[in-house]
Design a protein around this motif. Structure first.
Motif, PDB file in Angstrom:
ATOM      1  N   ASP A 214       0.839  -1.193   0.000  1.00 49.38           N
ATOM      2  CA  ASP A 214       0.000   0.000   0.000  1.00 49.38           C
ATOM      3  C   ASP A 214       0.877   1.247   0.000  1.00 49.38           C
ATOM      4  OD1 ASP A 214      -2.150   1.762   0.295  1.00 49.38           O
ATOM      5  OD2 ASP A 214      -1.924   1.730   2.465  1.00 49.38           O
ATOM      6  N   LYS A 215       0.761   2.031  -1.063  1.00 47.66           N
ATOM      7  CA  LYS A 215       1.571   3.247  -1.173  1.00 47.66           C
ATOM      8  C   LYS A 215       1.072   4.362  -0.276  1.00 47.66           C
ATOM      9  CE  LYS A 215      -1.016   4.633  -5.301  1.00 47.66           C
ATOM     10  NZ  LYS A 215      -1.404   5.954  -5.399  1.00 47.66           N
ATOM     11  N   ASP A 216      -0.147   4.227   0.265  1.00 45.13           N
ATOM     12  CA  ASP A 216      -0.716   5.270   1.131  1.00 45.13           C
ATOM     13  C   ASP A 216      -0.434   5.036   2.611  1.00 45.13           C
ATOM     14  OD1 ASP A 216      -1.874   6.637  -1.040  1.00 45.13           O
ATOM     15  OD2 ASP A 216      -3.595   5.260  -1.025  1.00 45.13           O
ATOM     16  N   GLU A 217       0.325   3.987   2.939  1.00 41.22           N
ATOM     17  CA  GLU A 217       0.694   3.681   4.322  1.00 41.22           C
ATOM     18  C   GLU A 217      -0.534   3.592   5.240  1.00 41.22           C
ATOM     19  OE1 GLU A 217       3.593   2.821   4.807  1.00 41.22           O
ATOM     20  OE2 GLU A 217       4.854   3.794   3.323  1.00 41.22           O
ATOM     21  N   LYS A 218      -1.520   2.813   4.819  1.00 42.59           N
ATOM     22  CA  LYS A 218      -2.740   2.665   5.626  1.00 42.59           C
ATOM     23  C   LYS A 218      -2.452   1.999   6.971  1.00 42.59           C
ATOM     24  CE  LYS A 218      -6.259   2.396   1.952  1.00 42.59           C
ATOM     25  NZ  LYS A 218      -5.455   2.232   0.736  1.00 42.59           N
ATOM     26  N   ARG A 221      -1.258   4.700   9.282  1.00 40.65           N
ATOM     27  CA  ARG A 221      -2.371   5.617   9.545  1.00 40.65           C
ATOM     28  C   ARG A 221      -3.366   5.015  10.543  1.00 40.65           C
ATOM     29  NH1 ARG A 221      -3.206   9.688   5.415  1.00 40.65           N
ATOM     30  NH2 ARG A 221      -1.507   9.620   3.899  1.00 40.65           N
TER      31      ARG A 221
END
Length: 399
Positions: A214-218, A221
């Motif tokens: 996941d490139k959004d670093e879920k 987060r």
């Protein structure tokens, strides 16, 4: 205004140096990074390049809460649930003996009742660093990590109670806090069971919340969201925030074990910025001039010896499985509750329960424990390696 700006700039530059240089000092001196950061913070505070600052205080407090969050992440509840009953029984006897010896020392020497919590206090943080250094093949170390996990849970709960008692005394607010704590623990157990059922029925939900790639670093987060939510809940209930942060860390590790790199990613951020800031801040509150006071040195030495003695005698319950050398190594590894000892000292000092000299003694004792115990363990382990190498040579020569 100009003085405040200079002070903030001085703190920033000094923090930058200490955070960067601490690992190098640690490698040269062969002692853990945390004591190095505290010592450098004490020196910086003594020469006046670090002082009281509202932003610095706030960041260091967040650093402590995040440290407790990371400590919670080292504990998987499923490991505790599936623990061998024989080990659990011996572990409970060991913990009971430590608290018994602490009580005997406290009442016989007419000490503050706070010592009943202080002497047996346990934390997995420094043991985790040993685990990273020596691996999971050491029996004494695996056992120490397991028992310290239970001990830290007990310590955190007692710390929460002590913080409420020191703040409110034996008033209705104290009993209200205890009620909130019991209710929170009950809801936590219920929540863990409920989530366990949900994730058992819908295992893919874990991957939805924390994808493998996941490139959004879920994953980070969600972890931070859980951390902040638990901190907010603790503040609302007027409970010890460190306890909520600890529970939040356990939640992440227990239910999102498929993200093997998550603890490392969060630890990289925590130990790269927030946690060092906390240790430097603790060091800056450590008054070096108080070391010239005989009472400070005497009290620090007593805390160190009392904690080690209680653990050494109580750990004899594991003699059959660990043997004498393993017992010594186990007791030494248990005698480094650096973070929690500093935490309870900080709380007691803020509420006026202990004096400035006693606060200095606690910090000094925590440094002595971390440094002396680590060095002693290194010496014991080096002897073990030498003996193992000699035995291997002897076996080879007899072929």
């Amino acid at each position: 205004m100009h003085t405040n700006v200079v002070s903030e700039l001085s703190i920033l530059v000094t923090l930058a140096f200490i955070i960067f240089a601490s690992p190098y000092f640690s490698k040269i001196l062969r002692i853990p990074i945390a004591p190095i950061e505290i010592i450098l913070g004490a020196i910086a505070g003594y020469i006046g390049v670090i002082g009281e600052n509202e932003i610095f205080d706030l960041i260091s407090e967040v650093g402590f809460f995040f440290l407790m969050f990371l400590a919670g992440m080292e504990i998987d509840l499923r490991v505790l649930i599936n623990i061998d009953r024989k080990i659990l029984k011996l572990g409970c006897i060991y913990l009971g003996l430590v608290y018994l010896f602490a009580s005997i020392l406290t009442f016989s020497l007419n000490l503050s009742t706070l010592y009943i919590i202080i002497i047996p206090i346990m934390a997995v943080g420094m043991i985790f660093t040993l685990l990273k250094e020596y691996g999971k093949q050491e029996k004494w170390l695996n056992l120490s990590m397991l028992i310290s996990t239970i001990g830290e849970l007990i310590s955190i709960m007692l710390l929460t109670f002590a913080a409420a008692y020191l703040e409110f005394g034996a008033s209705i607010k104290l009993w209200l806090t205890i009620t909130y704590l019991v209710a929170f623990l009950a809801l936590s157990v219920l929540g863990f069971k409920l989530l366990n059922v949900i994730f058992w029925w819908y295992p893919s939900l874990k991957v939805v919340l924390m994808p493998h790639y996941d490139k959004d670093e879920k994953d980070i987060r969600l972890s931070i969201a859980v951390f902040f939510t638990m901190v907010a809940l603790m503040i609302y209930l007027n409970l010890e925030v460190a306890f909520g942060a600890f529970i939040a860390g356990m939640f992440i590790t227990t239910f999102f074990d498929h993200k093997k790199d998550l603890p490392h990613k969060l630890a990289s951020f925590g130990f790269g910025f927030l946690v060092p800031t906390f240790f430097v801040h603790i060091g800056s509150t450590f008054k070096l001039e108080n070391l010239a006071t005989a009472q400070v040195l005497k009290e620090a030495l007593f805390i160190f010896v009392a904690m080690l003695w209680c653990r050494l005698v109580a750990s004899l319950v594991f003699l059959n499985s660990l043997k004498l050398k393993g017992i010594v190594l186990y007791a030494l590894s248990q005698s480094m509750p650096l973070t929690l000892l500093i935490a309870i000292a900080t709380i007691a000092h803020k509420t006026g329960e202990i004096s400035e000299n006693s606060y200095t003694s606690f910090i000094l004792a925590s440094l002595m424990q971390a440094i002396i115990s680590m060095i002693a363990i290194k010496i014991f382990m080096s002897f073990k390696k030498i003996k193992g190498a000699n035995d291997a040579k002897h076996r080879y020569a007899n072929r």
